[in-house]
Design a protein around this motif. Structure first.
Motif, short mmCIF file in Angstrom:
data_model
loop_
_atom_site.label_atom_id
_atom_site.label_comp_id
_atom_site.label_asym_id
_atom_site.label_seq_id
_atom_site.Cartn_x
_atom_site.Cartn_y
_atom_site.Cartn_z
N ALA A 175 0.81 -1.22 0.00
CA ALA A 175 0.00 0.00 0.00
C ALA A 175 0.84 1.27 0.00
CB ALA A 175 -0.91 0.01 1.24
N THR A 176 2.16 1.14 0.11
CA THR A 176 3.02 2.29 0.33
C THR A 176 3.92 2.57 -0.87
OG1 THR A 176 3.06 1.81 2.70
CG2 THR A 176 4.77 3.28 1.88
N ASP A 177 4.08 3.84 -1.17
CA ASP A 177 5.05 4.27 -2.16
C ASP A 177 6.44 4.14 -1.55
OD1 ASP A 177 6.09 5.71 -4.54
OD2 ASP A 177 6.55 7.24 -3.05
N TYR A 233 1.05 6.63 1.08
CA TYR A 233 0.31 5.59 0.38
C TYR A 233 0.50 5.74 -1.12
CZ TYR A 233 -2.14 4.32 4.67
OH TYR A 233 -2.44 3.89 5.92
N ASN A 234 0.37 4.60 -1.82
CA ASN A 234 0.43 4.67 -3.28
C ASN A 234 -0.98 4.93 -3.84
OD1 ASN A 234 -0.91 2.15 -3.24
ND2 ASN A 234 1.04 1.05 -3.32
N ARG A 235 -1.04 5.12 -5.14
CA ARG A 235 -2.30 5.50 -5.76
C ARG A 235 -3.36 4.41 -5.61
NH1 ARG A 235 -2.77 8.34 -11.70
NH2 ARG A 235 -5.05 8.43 -11.83
N ARG A 236 -2.95 3.15 -5.74
CA ARG A 236 -3.91 2.05 -5.65
C ARG A 236 -4.58 2.01 -4.28
NH1 ARG A 236 -3.96 -2.97 -3.67
NH2 ARG A 236 -1.80 -2.79 -2.98
N ALA A 287 -1.20 10.55 -0.33
CA ALA A 287 -0.61 9.56 -1.23
C ALA A 287 0.19 10.27 -2.31
CB ALA A 287 -1.70 8.70 -1.86
N ARG A 288 1.18 9.53 -2.81
CA ARG A 288 1.87 10.00 -4.01
C ARG A 288 1.03 9.52 -5.19
NH1 ARG A 288 7.79 8.12 -6.30
NH2 ARG A 288 7.91 9.65 -8.00
N TYR A 289 0.47 10.48 -5.91
CA TYR A 289 -0.48 10.13 -6.96
C TYR A 289 0.22 9.73 -8.25
CZ TYR A 289 -5.28 10.21 -8.71
OH TYR A 289 -6.51 9.85 -9.20
N PHE A 299 -4.75 4.51 -2.15
CA PHE A 299 -5.53 5.74 -1.99
C PHE A 299 -6.91 5.59 -2.59
CE2 PHE A 299 -7.09 9.69 -3.82
CZ PHE A 299 -7.14 10.50 -2.70
N ASN A 300 -6.99 4.98 -3.75
CA ASN A 300 -8.29 4.81 -4.41
C ASN A 300 -9.22 3.95 -3.55
OD1 ASN A 300 -7.66 6.39 -6.63
ND2 ASN A 300 -6.84 4.66 -7.80
N ALA A 301 -8.66 2.93 -2.88
CA ALA A 301 -9.49 2.08 -2.02
C ALA A 301 -10.00 2.87 -0.82
CB ALA A 301 -8.68 0.87 -1.55
N VAL A 302 -9.14 3.69 -0.23
CA VAL A 302 -9.54 4.52 0.90
C VAL A 302 -10.57 5.55 0.46
CG1 VAL A 302 -8.74 6.20 2.61
CG2 VAL A 302 -7.37 4.17 2.11
N LEU A 303 -10.35 6.12 -0.70
CA LEU A 303 -11.28 7.12 -1.24
C LEU A 303 -12.68 6.56 -1.35
CD1 LEU A 303 -11.91 9.82 -2.70
CD2 LEU A 303 -11.14 8.72 -4.83
N GLU A 304 -12.83 5.33 -1.83
CA GLU A 304 -14.15 4.72 -1.96
C GLU A 304 -14.86 4.65 -0.61
OE1 GLU A 304 -15.72 3.91 -4.61
OE2 GLU A 304 -14.13 4.21 -6.07
N ARG A 305 -14.13 4.21 0.42
CA ARG A 305 -14.74 4.08 1.75
C ARG A 305 -15.14 5.44 2.31
NH1 ARG A 305 -10.25 0.66 2.69
NH2 ARG A 305 -9.41 2.15 4.21
N TYR A 306 -14.24 6.40 2.22
CA TYR A 306 -14.52 7.72 2.78
C TYR A 306 -15.64 8.43 2.03
CZ TYR A 306 -10.47 7.78 5.94
OH TYR A 306 -9.59 7.53 6.95
#
Length: 340
Positions: free
Chosen positions: A168-170, A176-179, A243-245, A181-188
């Protein structure tokens, strides 16, 4: 195959102050278990100075001249874990019960043909003691096995957590890496819609990074990205996610934060970044930072990806207007807001 004689090398201690009784008990035990198996003593304090681990079974009178039966029994059991058999002339049920509760294995009363019963009682209680020791050993083995399993499980859990963290980490910035971040974004985003709570997004991009990277080299460019990640981390709240996008682009998600609150956070990051770059980068290559901000309640994005896209559009608007500034997206989507 011949059965093993359990009586071989047995050592029995007899504590008895009455000479006649002592000799009778010894004779009975020797006759059953063999010569050199019985050691006798006539006082309690004498015995307490010995190494009692050398004996397999201890038989003791309950009325010794120098110490009470209960005190002597307690002193023995503090020193050694061996089957202790009380042999006494007191045919009192309460005394027998107290001795057994205190740790004696058995209680023999000196009446009738009690001498004939002594070898059988010794064998029975020694067998019971051996079973107890074996159960104890098995229990300790089981406990050790359980501790080892628990340790292995914890090591496995730690390894999985480390693996998940690495996935999960850059690796360069430890954000966090982009992948992930996208998972966290969905939940939030789903939580924001469900509870009508705001959720802000900040997109950050370094102005002039490509020129600096080409001029100073990739190692120096990597150092700048690491410093940027630290500045972002220092200015985030505990609940925020960064996250580093991609490349020199970073993204920050701020739960329960309005666009204005995100602007305040972004300005702190921007100010600290510019000051830090002045001490690290040559003036002709000085880096600045552009930012774009969006939020759920401010922009009403139809889905989580749109929240990020609106912040990204605002970022590029900031760059188009001359860079080194922060812009809040003013686009409002009319489509129904739903969680993806």
């Amino acid at each position: 195959m011949e059965p093993v004689d359990q009586r071989v090398n047995m050592r029995i201690l007899v504590v008895e102050d009455d000479l006649d009784q002592r000799e009778l008990i010894k004779e009975t035990l020797v006759g059953h278990f063999g010569n050199e198996t019985v050691t006798c003593a006539e006082s309690g304090h004498e015995v307490l100075g010995w190494d009692l681990n050398q004996f397999d079974v201890i038989l003791t009178d309950f009325n010794l001249p120098d110490i009470t039966g209960m005190d002597f029994l307690g002193a023995i059991l503090k020193k050694v874990d061996r089957p202790v058999i009380v042999v006494t002339g007191e045919n009192i049920r309460q005394t027998a019960s107290e001795a057994i509760r205190a740790g004696a294995y058995d209680y023999i009363v000196k009446v009738g043909d009690y001498l004939f019963a002594i070898p059988l009682v010794v064998e029975k209680n020694l067998a019971a003691w051996k079973i107890k020791q074996e159960n104890k050993r098995l229990h300790e083995q089981q406990q050790q096995a359980m501790r080892e399993i628990a340790l292995k499980n914890q090591q496995l859990k730690d390894a999985l957590q480390k693996q998940e963290q690495m996935a999960a980490t850059d690796p360069l910035t430890n954000l966090y890496n982009r992948r992930h971040f996208n998972a966290v974004l969905e939940r939030y985003f789903a939580e924001s819609i469900r509870y009508n709570k705001d959720l802000a997004c900040i997109m950050c991009d370094l102005d002039g990074y490509k020129k600096l990277n080409d001029t100073m080299g990739h190692q120096f460019g990597d150092k700048i990205l690491q410093v940027t990640a630290k500045i972002i981390t220092w200015n985030m709240r505990v609940m925020d996610v960064a996250a580093r996008y991609g490349g020199d682009e970073f993204v920050i998600l701020l739960p329960h934060a309005s666009a204005q609150l995100a602007l305040n956070v972004g300005e702190r990051i921007h100010t600290q970044f510019v000051m830090q770059m002045k001490s690290l980068v040559p003036p002709e290559l000085l880096l600045t930072m552009s930012m774009g901000i969006s939020s759920v309640l401010h922009n009403k994005p139809a889905h989580s990806d749109m929240l990020v896209a609106l912040a990204d559009e605002a970022l590029y608007e900031a760059k188009h207007r001359g860079k080194n500034q922060t812009i809040i997206s003013e686009k409002v989507r009319s489509a129904p807001v739903t969680a993806k």
